[in-house]
Enzyme design. Structure first.
Site, mmCIF file in Angstrom:
data_model
loop_
_atom_site.group_PDB
_atom_site.id
_atom_site.type_symbol
_atom_site.label_atom_id
_atom_site.label_comp_id
_atom_site.label_asym_id
_atom_site.label_seq_id
_atom_site.Cartn_x
_atom_site.Cartn_y
_atom_site.Cartn_z
ATOM 1 N N SER A 281 15.600 -9.105 -1.616
ATOM 2 C CA SER A 281 15.134 -7.967 -2.411
ATOM 3 C C SER A 281 14.048 -8.416 -3.402
ATOM 4 C CB SER A 281 16.334 -7.316 -3.100
ATOM 5 O OG SER A 281 16.000 -6.041 -3.584
ATOM 6 N N ASP B 190 19.887 0.443 4.643
ATOM 7 C CA ASP B 190 19.602 -0.022 3.280
ATOM 8 C C ASP B 190 19.104 1.161 2.451
ATOM 9 O OD1 ASP B 190 18.302 -1.093 1.009
ATOM 10 O OD2 ASP B 190 17.932 -2.976 2.061
ATOM 11 N N HIS C 297 22.025 -3.084 2.088
ATOM 12 C CA HIS C 297 21.312 -3.970 1.147
ATOM 13 C C HIS C 297 22.219 -5.063 0.583
ATOM 14 C CE1 HIS C 297 17.590 -4.573 -1.105
ATOM 15 N NE2 HIS C 297 18.281 -4.738 -2.221
#
Lengths: 278, 278
Positions: free
Chosen positions: B148, B224, B257
């Site tokens: 991320s 995600d 995620h």
């Protein structure tokens, strides 16, 4: 039966899902997690129970156990209950080794604990009836494992139900709590001062009295701070030897009481359970 | 140089150790973790950097990344820094996407951030000088990966130093923060309103301007929640195609995620880094 999904994640082709439900056995809301492997419609799925140690909940093993690749490999479901009843209305203690997070997986007989602390009944009756229905094509075969207090829980629940559990394994388990500090404190609170009643929840005593002992596999790190005082295995292994029980006790050099040790050897434990569940 | 060991655990024959030190670059105490594989005296060890995402610290990857078996298999060290400067004297924001836990791994130029938020210098100069000395028989070879915001950190630091890093990989990275909300907010705060200065910290712009692009491997889950708004890869991949850069972008169906996705594919990422570090 009202079961709510709290969160679900795909991992190693399977799913790790956290559920919430109201337990009529424990008189409170409970959380549990379930890993389900990716399967075909015709494949039968067996069930491995994981019981965590003092202070833990289902997240510890779900997030840090590194087991999912093996559960997917061997196509077993993994049920991860919480370690005690929970909530503002549930009795608790100011210390982490009694009360919430520290049920010892038994049925309490003393006030104030007996109102909620019926974890043995919850784990052997109410929760299975829920989890069996969440597993597609459940084979009916089960085994049980755990860590520390949860390792003791796996030993006691497995030895009380040797026809039900095909195998028992444990990391750094308490094996003889009637003779160690954590056990003495918890059993006095939950069961009272009559030590005769304690023996029904002591793994070494249960092993001595068990007619048919399932295969047992234990891993214990030599760098475990709790080993000397809380986890000593001598009486348990002596009993196993006397009974010629199928117990493998593995000491691993330099490993401690943490989930890093569990992560390292969880693949071996799943291979053991898989062999026993076939 | 005063480096304190906070905790150390044996895992997969190696060690996972958390250290604390005072950073002169960041003007605060910092924590970092280092995995070292079990090695022989003559074996050279390469170094993989892991940069975590928003709100994380070193524990997220140490405890939930499930990487240690691969780091031991390939005999690489893994350095896991914190995601920002920390402490009561360090500027912060009430939201989780700015300030502590959200450095974007750049050098801030604006008040109050510039006093501490010099993460790029810390990660490329001060911290390496510490970590190189903690690795027995360090090969001098390095690669970098992250998740991320940390995936973006790996891309930017790798693309700014293509001779230094043999490979870059990322899970669900931000790739073009100058055009997404998290990036806009953070870059405005840390770098000011002159958007020309932002391009020096934007992975897609850096890719366009990079003379020699290291091999890049990206894994992105289709489930995600942050994908559409924060992580869109179109501009990055178009730039990679124009440059004929060695970029493999893998979409994985149904993964989200979380670290459960990282755990599932971390073995593939370590195989990629190993091949590039040989």
């Amino acid at each position: 039966m009202d079961i709510q999904t709290v969160e679900t994640h795909k991992i190693f082709n399977g799913t790790q899902t956290k559920y919430r439900h109201f337990s009529t056995t424990l008189n409170c809301d409970m959380i549990f997690s379930l890993f389900l492997p990716q399967t075909t419609e015709i494949q039968e799925i067996s069930l491995v129970w994981w019981l965590s140690g003092l202070t833990c909940n289902d997240d510890n093993f779900s997030q840090k156990g590194q087991f999912q690749q093996y559960a997917d490999k061997y196509k077993v479901a993994v049920a991860i209950p919480d370690t005690s009843p929970r909530g503002d209305s549930v009795a608790d203690d100011e210390n982490w080794d009694l009360g919430q997070g520290a049920s010892f997986y038994l049925n309490a007989t003393q006030d104030p604990w007996k109102q909620n602390y019926q974890m043995y009944d919850y784990l052997t009756q109410e929760l299975p009836s829920i989890i069996y229905h969440l597993i597609p094509n459940f084979s009916g075969r089960e085994s049980i494992m755990g860590h520390s207090m949860g390792g003791h829980g796996a030993l006691t629940i497995g030895l009380k139900n040797p026809q039900r559990f095909a195998a028992i394994s444990a990391f750094a388990p308490i094996t003889n709590p009637i003779h160690t500090p954590w056990g003495n404190k918890a059993f006095t609170a939950y069961l009272g001062t009559d030590k005769n009643t304690w023996e029904n929840w002591d793994a070494t005593t249960l092993l001595a009295n068990c007619s048919t002992v399932p295969p047992i596999y234990i891993t214990q790190g030599t760098a475990d701070n709790f080993y000397d005082v809380q986890l000593n295995e001598v009486a348990f292994l002596k009993t196993a030897e006397t009974k010629q029980a199928n117990v493998r006790y593995q000491k691993v050099e330099g490993y401690d009481h943490s989930y890093f040790t569990i992560a390292t050897f969880i693949g071996e434990h799943f291979a053991f359970h898989h062999a026993c569940l076939e």
